[in-house]
Design an enzyme around this catalytic site. Structure first.
Site, PDB file in Angstrom:
ATOM      1  N   ARG A   1     -24.917 -65.786 -45.901  1.00 28.76           N
ATOM      2  CA  ARG A   1     -24.675 -66.650 -47.068  1.00 28.76           C
ATOM      3  C   ARG A   1     -25.959 -67.407 -47.451  1.00 28.76           C
ATOM      4  NH1 ARG A   1     -25.718 -71.065 -47.642  1.00 28.76           N
ATOM      5  NH2 ARG A   1     -24.615 -71.828 -45.824  1.00 28.76           N
ATOM      6  N   SER A   2     -26.739 -67.813 -46.445  1.00 31.74           N
ATOM      7  CA  SER A   2     -27.993 -68.514 -46.743  1.00 31.74           C
ATOM      8  C   SER A   2     -28.925 -67.618 -47.549  1.00 31.74           C
ATOM      9  CB  SER A   2     -28.725 -68.922 -45.452  1.00 31.74           C
ATOM     10  OG  SER A   2     -27.947 -69.820 -44.713  1.00 31.74           O
TER      11      SER A   2
ATOM     12  N   GLY B   1     -38.080 -84.343 -45.104  1.00 27.48           N
ATOM     13  CA  GLY B   1     -36.906 -83.495 -45.331  1.00 27.48           C
ATOM     14  C   GLY B   1     -35.908 -84.214 -46.207  1.00 27.48           C
TER      15      GLY B   1
ATOM     16  N   TRP C   1     -39.453 -74.919 -42.513  1.00 21.87           N
ATOM     17  CA  TRP C   1     -38.017 -74.615 -42.483  1.00 21.87           C
ATOM     18  C   TRP C   1     -37.579 -73.902 -43.761  1.00 21.87           C
ATOM     19  CZ3 TRP C   1     -36.427 -74.984 -37.802  1.00 21.87           C
ATOM     20  CH2 TRP C   1     -36.901 -75.993 -36.974  1.00 21.87           C
TER      21      TRP C   1
ATOM     22  N   LEU D   1     -30.644 -77.890 -55.484  1.00 19.84           N
ATOM     23  CA  LEU D   1     -29.915 -78.067 -54.227  1.00 19.84           C
ATOM     24  C   LEU D   1     -28.435 -78.302 -54.481  1.00 19.84           C
ATOM     25  CD1 LEU D   1     -32.567 -80.226 -52.330  1.00 19.84           C
ATOM     26  CD2 LEU D   1     -31.975 -77.840 -51.911  1.00 19.84           C
TER      27      LEU D   1
ATOM     28  N   GLN E   1       1.871 -75.940 -25.836  1.00 18.53           N
ATOM     29  CA  GLN E   1       1.833 -76.964 -26.890  1.00 18.53           C
ATOM     30  C   GLN E   1       0.417 -77.393 -27.278  1.00 18.53           C
ATOM     31  OE1 GLN E   1       4.437 -80.198 -25.815  1.00 18.53           O
ATOM     32  NE2 GLN E   1       6.262 -79.044 -26.378  1.00 18.53           N
TER      33      GLN E   1
ATOM     34  N   GLU F   1     -29.823 -78.696 -46.797  1.00 25.02           N
ATOM     35  CA  GLU F   1     -29.221 -79.003 -48.109  1.00 25.02           C
ATOM     36  C   GLU F   1     -28.606 -80.394 -48.130  1.00 25.02           C
ATOM     37  OE1 GLU F   1     -29.188 -76.952 -50.711  1.00 25.02           O
ATOM     38  OE2 GLU F   1     -29.810 -75.048 -49.833  1.00 25.02           O
TER      39      GLU F   1
ATOM     40  N   HIS G   1     -25.457 -84.407 -43.242  1.00 28.36           N
ATOM     41  CA  HIS G   1     -24.130 -85.027 -43.345  1.00 28.36           C
ATOM     42  C   HIS G   1     -24.267 -86.503 -43.735  1.00 28.36           C
ATOM     43  CE1 HIS G   1     -19.832 -85.265 -42.339  1.00 28.36           C
ATOM     44  NE2 HIS G   1     -20.101 -86.462 -41.847  1.00 28.36           N
TER      45      HIS G   1
END
Ligand SMILES: Cc1cc2nc3c(=O)[nH]c(=O)nc-3n(C[C@H](O)[C@H](O)[C@H](O)COP(=O)(O)OP(=O)(O)OC[C@H]3O[C@@H](n4cnc5c(N)ncnc54)[C@H](O)[C@@H]3O)c2cc1C
Length: 389
Positions: free
Chosen positions: A95-96, A142, A167, A244, A284, A368, A371
């Site tokens: 996907r990248s 970054g 990167w 982005l 369970q 991208e 988080h």
């Protein structure tokens, strides 16, 4: 194991058009037949299956929303999202590769390029004859690309580029780099052919994540390019950041695909694995895990779909994409970690998928926009107060 069966707890299939389902199913089949059989070997070797690039081009996954007159498929954004979902069900590296080509190379040319640049590059990129990369990140910058040290200095009708990017996905295996640099005129983007003297793209090795993806440095030492390589519409940091946003949108769907792959594997495994004389799935604790994961995946699907519909209506914002990328990648990573545990020792073997997805998603949660940076972007949107610095 039985063939892949994607979780669709809330009958979301009904929400897609016939064309969207057809695109999704075509890519799903290709990933199962052509990509998955070789991925563990590539992951172990640290290589990307370049021999499959022509097939990916034939599938139409490079810049699928690009208008047909420039060689694209002219699909809508939900279809593009579903493509990302199915590709990342295979591997985040796959996907990248496609995200960079479409969202980070073709999209900026379409959005900020001259008519001449569009006609020259887009058909070649859509057909996979040219592979591109996107150089924004630097060793020391970054999350804060505005601090970049790479410079562009005007000399007559040329620009001289100097600096170092790091990167960069596909750097070593590409023929064209979009290089972002600061100049007296602000931040600018250049289409740099990789055979330009002074340009090199050594591969970064020793990764334990996204191993089936080429990651590179870009080194620019007095690289001279004509002004015609500058993206004329790209002025300021807004331009690379908007690229982005496109790629992050695809990631929000892709992470759901990786989660699906892990969930399907763990569900099947737990039904077949006998522990204490009965299937693991009959206890369970594993059931609680599966119920929790199925709910989280379903929420992630709904989030991606809603942002996709808003994007197709021209109503989506970068903050919408931040929410979807942030939630879905964290969700995918959690699903992968829990599923890996459910497979016991087999969970660390490359004969199964869960460990590979888990390692990959550690990159996806960082690139991208990390988080935490997306947390701040949502916080900014909610409060009106930027808390980045
Ligand atoms: C496999 C891979 C492929 C990549 N591909 C590309 C590519 O093709 N092109 C490209 O340009 N880049 C690419 N990147 C780079 C990626 O986008 C950056 O790694 C990312 O933006 C984070 O930057 P950084 O690594 O410098 O981390 P940093 O910015 O140093 O962040 C380190 C930590 O600090 C936190 N942090 C940073 N700023 C703040 C703040 N203001 N408040 C609170 N916390 C903060 C972050 O959330 C993170 O936890 C890739 C990275 C990887 C791993």
């Amino acid at each position: 194991m039985a063939p892949y069966k994607q979780l669709d707890f809330l009958c979301l299939d009904d929400q897609f058009s016939e064309e969207e389902r057809m695109v999704r199913d075509t890519v799903r089949e290709w990933v199962g037949d052509r990509f998955l059989p070789g991925i563990a070997e590539h992951f172990e070797a640290g290589t990307f299956p370049m021999d499959l690039v022509p097939e990916l081009a034939d599938l139409g996954v490079f810049g699928p929303t690009t208008p047909e007159e420039y060689g694209g498929a002219g699909l809508n954004n939900v279809a593009y999202g579903l493509i990302c979902q199915e590709l990342e069900r295979g591997d985040s590296g796959l996907r990248s590769f496609v995200s960079v080509q479409g969202s980070l190379v073709m999209w900026p040319i379409l959005e900020y390029g001259s008519e001449e640049q569009k006609r020259e590059w887009l058909p070649q990129l859509a057909s996979g004859k040219v592979i591109g990369c996107f150089g924004l990140t630097e060793p020391d910058f970054g999350s804060n690309p505005g601090g970049m040290l790479t410079t562009a200095v005007k000399k007559g009708n040329d620009w001289v580029l100097n600096g170092r990017k790091m990167w960069i996905t596909n750097g070593t295996c590409s023929q064209l780099s979009i290089v972002w640099a600061k100049s007296d005129e602000g931040f600018l983007g250049f289409l740099v052919p990789n055979d330009t003297p002074g340009f090199s793209a050594p591969e970064q090795k020793h990764k334990w994540s996204l191993r089936a993806s080429v990651t590179s440095e870009l080194v620019l030492e007095d690289v001279v390019v004509p002004d015609s390589t500058r993206l004329p519409g790209a002025k300021g940091l807004r331009a690379p950041l908007s690229c982005l946003t496109q790629a992050r949108y695809g990631i929000a769907w892709g992470a759901v695909g990786a989660a699906h792959a892990c969930f399907d594997e763990a569900l099947q495994y737990s039904q077949e694995r006998i522990v204490f004389d009965k299937p693991l799935a009959g206890f369970q604790i594993p059931q609680a895990k599966l119920a929790d994961l199925a709910t989280k995946i379903t929420c992630g699907q709904l989030l991606a779909l809603r942002v996709g519909r808003l994007k197709d209506e021209g109503r989506y914002t970068p903050a919408h994409v931040s929410m979807a990328k942030r939630n879905n990648v964290a969700m995918g990573l959690e699903v992968a970690r829990v599923c890996r545990d459910m497979l016991g020792a087999n969970g660390i073997s490359l004969e199964y998928q869960v460990g590979r997805h888990m390692c990959n998603l550690e990159s996806v949660i960082t690139y991208e926009g990390t988080h935490d940076i997306h947390t701040l972007a949502i916080g900014h949107e909610l409060t009106g107060l930027p808390a980045y610095r």
